[in-house]
Structures are given as C-alpha cells and as structure tokens.
Design an enzyme around this catalytic site. Sequence first.
Site, PDB file in Angstrom:
ATOM      1  N   LYS A  38     -19.804  53.828  66.089  1.00 11.01           N
ATOM      2  CA  LYS A  38     -18.854  54.900  66.286  1.00 11.01           C
ATOM      3  C   LYS A  38     -17.554  54.304  66.835  1.00 11.01           C
ATOM      4  O   LYS A  38     -17.611  53.233  67.431  1.00 11.01           O
ATOM      5  CB  LYS A  38     -19.407  55.961  67.228  1.00 11.01           C
ATOM      6  CG  LYS A  38     -19.690  55.439  68.659  1.00 11.01           C
ATOM      7  CD  LYS A  38     -19.496  56.489  69.694  1.00 11.01           C
ATOM      8  CE  LYS A  38     -18.111  56.487  70.264  1.00 11.01           C
ATOM      9  NZ  LYS A  38     -17.931  55.640  71.443  1.00 11.01           N
ATOM     10  N   HIS A  89     -25.449  54.987  70.331  1.00  8.08           N
ATOM     11  CA  HIS A  89     -26.396  54.270  71.195  1.00  8.08           C
ATOM     12  C   HIS A  89     -27.116  55.212  72.165  1.00  8.08           C
ATOM     13  O   HIS A  89     -28.165  54.851  72.691  1.00  8.08           O
ATOM     14  CB  HIS A  89     -25.719  53.094  71.912  1.00  8.08           C
ATOM     15  CG  HIS A  89     -24.886  53.455  73.101  1.00  8.08           C
ATOM     16  ND1 HIS A  89     -23.616  53.932  73.000  1.00  8.08           N
ATOM     17  CD2 HIS A  89     -25.157  53.413  74.430  1.00  8.08           C
ATOM     18  CE1 HIS A  89     -23.134  54.165  74.207  1.00  8.08           C
ATOM     19  NE2 HIS A  89     -24.052  53.859  75.100  1.00  8.08           N
ATOM     20  N   LYS A 124     -31.360  55.330  73.964  1.00  9.13           N
ATOM     21  CA  LYS A 124     -31.700  55.316  75.391  1.00  9.13           C
ATOM     22  C   LYS A 124     -33.105  55.871  75.583  1.00  9.13           C
ATOM     23  O   LYS A 124     -33.463  56.886  74.982  1.00  9.13           O
ATOM     24  CB  LYS A 124     -30.693  56.161  76.193  1.00  9.13           C
ATOM     25  CG  LYS A 124     -29.326  55.503  76.331  1.00  9.13           C
ATOM     26  CD  LYS A 124     -28.427  56.360  77.195  1.00  9.13           C
ATOM     27  CE  LYS A 124     -27.008  55.834  77.187  1.00  9.13           C
ATOM     28  NZ  LYS A 124     -26.770  54.758  78.149  1.00  9.13           N
ATOM     29  N   GLU A 164     -18.902  59.284  84.188  1.00  3.62           N
ATOM     30  CA  GLU A 164     -18.757  57.838  84.371  1.00  3.62           C
ATOM     31  C   GLU A 164     -17.856  57.578  85.572  1.00  3.62           C
ATOM     32  O   GLU A 164     -16.904  58.327  85.802  1.00  3.62           O
ATOM     33  CB  GLU A 164     -18.109  57.221  83.134  1.00  3.62           C
ATOM     34  CG  GLU A 164     -18.947  57.368  81.875  1.00  3.62           C
ATOM     35  CD  GLU A 164     -18.346  56.564  80.734  1.00  3.62           C
ATOM     36  OE1 GLU A 164     -18.794  55.446  80.513  1.00  3.62           O
ATOM     37  OE2 GLU A 164     -17.419  57.071  80.094  1.00  3.62           O
ATOM     38  N   ASP A 198     -14.351  60.023  71.762  1.00  2.00           N
ATOM     39  CA  ASP A 198     -15.122  58.878  72.252  1.00  2.00           C
ATOM     40  C   ASP A 198     -16.535  59.281  72.687  1.00  2.00           C
ATOM     41  O   ASP A 198     -17.472  58.506  72.551  1.00  2.00           O
ATOM     42  CB  ASP A 198     -14.358  58.249  73.436  1.00  2.00           C
ATOM     43  CG  ASP A 198     -14.980  56.949  73.927  1.00  2.00           C
ATOM     44  OD1 ASP A 198     -15.220  56.066  73.094  1.00  2.00           O
ATOM     45  OD2 ASP A 198     -15.227  56.823  75.150  1.00  2.00           O
ATOM     46  N   HIS A 221     -21.962  61.314  71.345  1.00  2.00           N
ATOM     47  CA  HIS A 221     -23.036  61.295  72.339  1.00  2.00           C
ATOM     48  C   HIS A 221     -23.429  62.697  72.847  1.00  2.00           C
ATOM     49  O   HIS A 221     -24.605  63.053  72.860  1.00  2.00           O
ATOM     50  CB  HIS A 221     -22.638  60.449  73.549  1.00  2.00           C
ATOM     51  CG  HIS A 221     -22.214  59.053  73.204  1.00  2.00           C
ATOM     52  ND1 HIS A 221     -22.756  58.339  72.166  1.00  2.00           N
ATOM     53  CD2 HIS A 221     -21.294  58.230  73.765  1.00  2.00           C
ATOM     54  CE1 HIS A 221     -22.193  57.144  72.109  1.00  2.00           C
ATOM     55  NE2 HIS A 221     -21.298  57.054  73.064  1.00  2.00           N
ATOM     56  N   LYS A 276     -14.165  60.124  82.721  1.00  2.00           N
ATOM     57  CA  LYS A 276     -14.111  58.791  83.336  1.00  2.00           C
ATOM     58  C   LYS A 276     -13.552  58.927  84.745  1.00  2.00           C
ATOM     59  O   LYS A 276     -12.880  59.902  85.065  1.00  2.00           O
ATOM     60  CB  LYS A 276     -13.233  57.873  82.497  1.00  2.00           C
ATOM     61  CG  LYS A 276     -13.853  57.585  81.121  1.00  2.00           C
ATOM     62  CD  LYS A 276     -13.411  56.264  80.561  1.00  2.00           C
ATOM     63  CE  LYS A 276     -14.007  55.998  79.190  1.00  2.00           C
ATOM     64  NZ  LYS A 276     -15.396  55.502  79.247  1.00  2.00           N
TER      65      LYS A 276
END
Length: 493
Positions: A151, A181, A185, A219, A238, A243, A342
């Site tokens: 991605k 990803h 997990k 994050e 992003d 996700h 973030k």
Amino acid sequence: MAQAPSVPAFDLVVFGGNGDLALRKLMPALYHRERDGQLEPGTRIIATARSALDRDSYRALIEARARPHIAEREFDGEVWRRFLDRLDYLRLDAADASQPGWMGLHERLDPSVEKVRIFYLATSPELFGPICRSLKGSGLVTAAARVVVEKPIGHDPASAREINDQVGLVFAEERIFRIDHYLGKETVQNLMALRFANALFEPLWHRGEIDHVQITVAESIGVEGRGAYYDRSGALRDMVQNHLLQLLCLVAMEPPVAFSADAVRDEKLKVLQALRPVTGADVARETVRGQYRAGAVQGQAVPGYLEEIGGGPSATETYVAIRAALDNWRWAGVPFYLRTGKRLQERSSEIVIQFRHVPHLIFPTAEGDVAPNRLVIRLQPDEGIRLHMMAKVPGPGGMRLKPASLNLSFAEAFNTRYPDAYERLLMDVVRGNPTLFMRRDEVEAAWAWTGPILDSWGQTQDEPKPYIAGGWGPTAAATLVGRDGRAWHEDMR
Ligand code: BG6
C-alpha cells in the site's frame, strides 16, 4: 512455539531493496523465518535498487540498517551468516524498461519454471505498472511467479484502478498479493478466532446487543523522515483507506463459510459495499481531521508536523476521526467510530465493542452506576482481550456494584514471541495463500468510500484542526462522539 510449517525454496526479488521497508521490516522478517528453520537451502533473496552497490556492500548495509531491528535476545550469529549468504544485490533502475539490468535479473534467477519466484514491489505505486511490464518484457514471469504490492495502491479511486489494471495485465488476480500488514498481525487474526472459533460472542454480535464500535489506531511517532511521502498522503490514505477499514471489515463481516481466500474476502467486500457514503455536507459533520503542533510525547518534547516536514504550509491531516455507518441488517443504526493519528499520547490500537445497557435494572442503584459491558480487543501493544463487566463489591453493606474485568493477555497465555506481520505474510506468499491479502475489488470498494471524503476536504477552505502532540487529538473528535452521547474509550476508563 509450534514448529513453523516448511515452505518450498523460493527466489525473492525485492524492488526498493535499500528502502525503509526492506531494511526495517522485510529483512528482519526473513531473518526470523531463517531462525525458525523455515527457509529451505535453495532460497535466495535478490535486492534491487538504483544505488551502485555490490553484494558485499549490500550485505554491509543490511548489517548496519536491518540488524538493529532484530532484538538482541533473538539474534544468533550463525543463523545471521546463513541468512546473509542468501542475499544478493543487483543494481537496477526499475523505471527504465530498456536497460540491461533486467537481463541481469534473468541471469540471477533460478531458471526452473516450478520454483516459486516472488517479485516484491517495495517502491512507490507509480512504479508498479512499469515494473510489471518490464518483468513481462524480459520473460521473467514464469508460471510460479507472483507479485507483492505494498500500500498505498494509488492516490485516489482512479489511480488505484489504473494500477490494478496495469498489474493485472501481467499477473492473474490469484498471483497478486496486495499487502495490508495489519492483516498479518497476530491479534488481528485473533479477531477472527474470537468471533468464529467461539460460540459465545456471535449471538450477541449485532445491532440488538451492540450500542457502538470504536476502532482506534493511535501512534506516538511522527512522520519519521517520511515527510515527502506522508505530506502527499495524509492519515486517511495512509491508515484509514486500508488498515482501519480492514479492521472494520473483520469486526462487521458475516461469518464466512470457510477460512479460505475467497470466502473471507467475499464477506469483507460486502461490508465495504455496505458503508454509507460520506459525501457533500455530511463530510464536515461525520469527519474530523487534525494536524499536530509541537508538544511533548511521553515527557519528550517533539516538534509540530510542519517543522517535521521542513516547513509548510500544508493542509495534510495527521489525524482523522470518522463516524461511519453500515447500511445492512446486522449493523443498521450502530455507529462505527474510527480514529487514527500520529503523535498521540501513546501507541495503542484497540477495538472497543460497546454493548447496550441492561434492559431493566433490579438493583437499588442509579442507572448510570451500572456500566454496560464492553469488550476491548487490544491489538498492540499488550495484545489481549478484556471484557468489562459489573460485579458486586465484596462484603456487607448491601448490593454495591463496581466494574471489574476479565483479562486475557496473549503474552501470558502463550508465553511466546509475537512474530512481525511480515513474517506470516511473506510465507503466505510463498505458499500461494492470499486469504490475508486484499483482493482488487476490496481495494477499489475502500477507495470508493474514501474518495469523496478526500474530494470534499480538497474543496474546503477549512484547515485541519490543530492538536498538541502528546494528547488524544483535536477536541472536535471528542465532540463527534459526544454529540451522540458517547465518549472515546480512554475517557471511559
Ligand atoms: C503504515 C503507515 O502502513 O503503518 C505508517 O504507512 C504507520 O504511517 C504504520 O506508522 C503503522 O503500523 P504499525 O504496525 O506500527 O501499527
């Protein structure tokens, strides 16, 4: 830990072999597979990039930049040497179709048509199409070849379609592994185990019993030297388009008939198709975007976003909160609050399933004193599941109630290392199992939902709401949930 099932020997070509992803994630993941004895003797890894390196200098680069991402207690010198021996490097400008580098790649690869050949495109998405064309033009796409794409797949719905078209001209859909990803997990897979390997929750898993769902991926890091990429991307592209929507799919999907690639992905697709479009005036009401300012994260002073990317102006969002809705029988009327950002207070990803209040209170307690049950699925860190319940306070003094929780910590239950998502996903590519990868229609359905939000943000004069690094995002995000009489999980603790 159970012995990892062996996979056949393979040739892996990593485009972008000296990039961040290869150095921080792919190479350490492959080392761990080596350490677990999963890599057969004939397995080779060929990194390619434009830099003028040779095999030895590439190995030195891996030593310097990939090895620090392997925990000291998991490092074994002999395994590491065996791993380095598999590594090769080829200088290749992936954007240049005409050059001899492609023939050089031909020479490095095992000529056997049966040997699994993986082309891992850890490059920017504009190169996906050109690389695939060059692979085909150079006769490198054998029957056992497959391609892995990272991605972001595209920048908007149209560019995603175009990339999918270009890659699809060279590789059949079952040979295209689109990585998200998060699906690799352990705890994300555990979400499926929780729902479909236990009879307990499924009868409660619907609008009749569930008040709302929260999905948070917080994050504490900033943009980490990826400012050039991030400023063109922003949190919606992003994190949310891939996700968070994948997590939403796993929470909301119907039970698939089997844990097989198409059965699982068919159900996820239906969730994406049921997402109510957020368009026009709804965008301002149902979404919040933010951008961090200087502050302190866990006691450490950190710069603001604009300083981190080397100056503004920029309207790129580093935080998003969205109130999403699914128009289907199971979830009608149940809000799904999504948020990611973030430079928040801590790294913490979790899914909160908030159940409804008890239908009738028999205890002489105010209704507000009986908190409804809440299931918190903690994805990272401290992976586990916590079920918040009401219990009687021990001792005399009447029926006094207090929240208590059932806590399943996976680290304690299994006492094992949690493999990185890439370890599992890379081995799935070798096995040819795409269950945990995104199918083309899923990616495009996810873009169809996010595209109008991006368009609307692009048209407004409003700036993202500022928030101080180290907090929980803009106050408008609390208002988004508060408007419905609800609160984000950390405010409920
Ligand atoms: C990546 C994003 O896909 O996921 C990054 O590009 C983000 O911006 C990362 O930091 C988060 O992944 P994880 O595994 O650390 O939660």
